[in-house]
Design a protein around this motif. Sequence first.
Motif, PDB file in Angstrom:
ATOM      1  N   ARG A  79     140.724   7.391  -4.681  1.00 31.81           N
ATOM      2  CA  ARG A  79     141.281   7.922  -5.924  1.00 31.81           C
ATOM      3  C   ARG A  79     141.122   9.433  -5.927  1.00 31.81           C
ATOM      4  NH1 ARG A  79     141.465   3.908 -10.045  1.00 31.81           N
ATOM      5  NH2 ARG A  79     141.606   5.600 -11.544  1.00 31.81           N
ATOM      6  N   SER A  80     142.001  10.113  -6.679  1.00 31.05           N
ATOM      7  CA  SER A  80     141.898  11.567  -6.790  1.00 31.05           C
ATOM      8  C   SER A  80     141.010  12.001  -7.944  1.00 31.05           C
ATOM      9  CB  SER A  80     143.304  12.170  -6.978  1.00 31.05           C
ATOM     10  OG  SER A  80     143.887  11.692  -8.187  1.00 31.05           O
ATOM     11  N   ASP A  81     140.663  11.045  -8.830  1.00 30.85           N
ATOM     12  CA  ASP A  81     139.929  11.421 -10.039  1.00 30.85           C
ATOM     13  C   ASP A  81     138.471  10.976 -10.005  1.00 30.85           C
ATOM     14  OD1 ASP A  81     140.600   8.768 -10.097  1.00 30.85           O
ATOM     15  OD2 ASP A  81     141.284   8.735 -12.176  1.00 30.85           O
ATOM     16  N   ARG A  84     135.578   5.089  -9.102  1.00 35.81           N
ATOM     17  CA  ARG A  84     135.596   4.209 -10.270  1.00 35.81           C
ATOM     18  C   ARG A  84     134.854   2.912  -9.978  1.00 35.81           C
ATOM     19  NH1 ARG A  84     140.956   1.598 -13.239  1.00 35.81           N
ATOM     20  NH2 ARG A  84     139.813   0.344 -14.772  1.00 35.81           N
ATOM     21  N   ASP A 136     133.826  17.263 -13.741  1.00 35.97           N
ATOM     22  CA  ASP A 136     134.564  18.519 -13.736  1.00 35.97           C
ATOM     23  C   ASP A 136     134.263  19.286 -15.019  1.00 35.97           C
ATOM     24  OD1 ASP A 136     136.212  20.507 -12.957  1.00 35.97           O
ATOM     25  OD2 ASP A 136     138.077  19.484 -13.488  1.00 35.97           O
ATOM     26  N   ILE A 143     140.092  19.862  -9.153  1.00 35.66           N
ATOM     27  CA  ILE A 143     139.702  18.473  -9.384  1.00 35.66           C
ATOM     28  C   ILE A 143     139.685  17.677  -8.083  1.00 35.66           C
ATOM     29  CG2 ILE A 143     142.042  17.697  -9.848  1.00 35.66           C
ATOM     30  CD1 ILE A 143     138.772  16.460 -11.501  1.00 35.66           C
ATOM     31  N   LYS A 144     140.463  18.119  -7.065  1.00 36.97           N
ATOM     32  CA  LYS A 144     140.453  17.403  -5.794  1.00 36.97           C
ATOM     33  C   LYS A 144     139.072  17.439  -5.136  1.00 36.97           C
ATOM     34  CE  LYS A 144     145.365  18.121  -4.799  1.00 36.97           C
ATOM     35  NZ  LYS A 144     146.357  18.700  -3.858  1.00 36.97           N
ATOM     36  N   GLY A 147     137.146  14.392  -6.202  1.00 41.45           N
ATOM     37  CA  GLY A 147     137.792  13.107  -6.024  1.00 41.45           C
ATOM     38  C   GLY A 147     136.898  12.089  -5.348  1.00 41.45           C
ATOM     39  N   LYS A 170     135.331   7.605 -18.191  1.00 42.25           N
ATOM     40  CA  LYS A 170     136.072   8.768 -17.714  1.00 42.25           C
ATOM     41  C   LYS A 170     137.059   9.200 -18.785  1.00 42.25           C
ATOM     42  CE  LYS A 170     137.751  11.542 -14.438  1.00 42.25           C
ATOM     43  NZ  LYS A 170     136.994  12.580 -13.751  1.00 42.25           N
ATOM     44  N   PRO A 171     137.227  10.490 -19.077  1.00 38.17           N
ATOM     45  CA  PRO A 171     136.508  11.576 -18.415  1.00 38.17           C
ATOM     46  C   PRO A 171     135.107  11.757 -18.997  1.00 38.17           C
ATOM     47  CG  PRO A 171     138.023  12.476 -20.017  1.00 38.17           C
ATOM     48  CD  PRO A 171     138.234  10.986 -20.009  1.00 38.17           C
TER      49      PRO A 171
END
Length: 228
Positions: A79-81, A84, A136, A143-144, A147, A170-171
């Motif tokens: 995932r990029s965020d 999870r 972040d 943000i990458k 990740g 999240k966030p």
Amino acid sequence: MKITKNNNPWRPNEFSPQDPKEWKIFPRNLTARAAYIVPGNPSNTRPEDAVDNCYPGLEMDARNLHKYFFPGLYFEVYRSDGARLVELTPSDRAAQWINLGLKESDLQDELFLWILKGKTAADEDAVNPPAIEFVDTDTTTNIKDLGGLYIWRKVNALFPGKTAVAIGPKPPATGDSLNAAKAQLDTSWNNNNSHVERDPNGKLKFAVLITDRSVYLSNQVLMLWLQP
């Protein structure tokens, strides 16, 4: 080499049980001492000799191990965020967190790994290693860099032994919730007590969990927890 019948080394069913001491490489676990050593296969094709590859196409994807780095929790890292938390599994290992107050229904709020505390470098103190935050809180941060694969790189470097995680929705908040989770992590680390924090409505604010990192290898067998 001990061979029965016609001494054909390319027919494994012709082999009698082999004595590892007769070979140059001495297997040290039960997986390596399979029913027979496959003729023609070099020793580095054994699973315990994997190169820790992390891309499909060569041996195995090591991320399938590291996604289960914390016993009872399965993190999705593609995932990029962030990483999870998508499942409490396997059930026998997850039972301790469920008994503590973590619920399957909490996963509907998209829980992510906020903080990881554990030894990730040889020169770090194993008694009190640094905590790594994956939130972040700086608007100038790409943000990458936060990740899931960045988190995986840190998990990949995690030494066996005492490990703590802080997870939450999240966030993650940049104020009270995050600060409370950091303070609780310090307290829990010193006292070896995990903690689940909820708001007055019963919604999970954060959870700080402490145990030893998952064991991937034992003295007898290579242990794999692979995503079906």
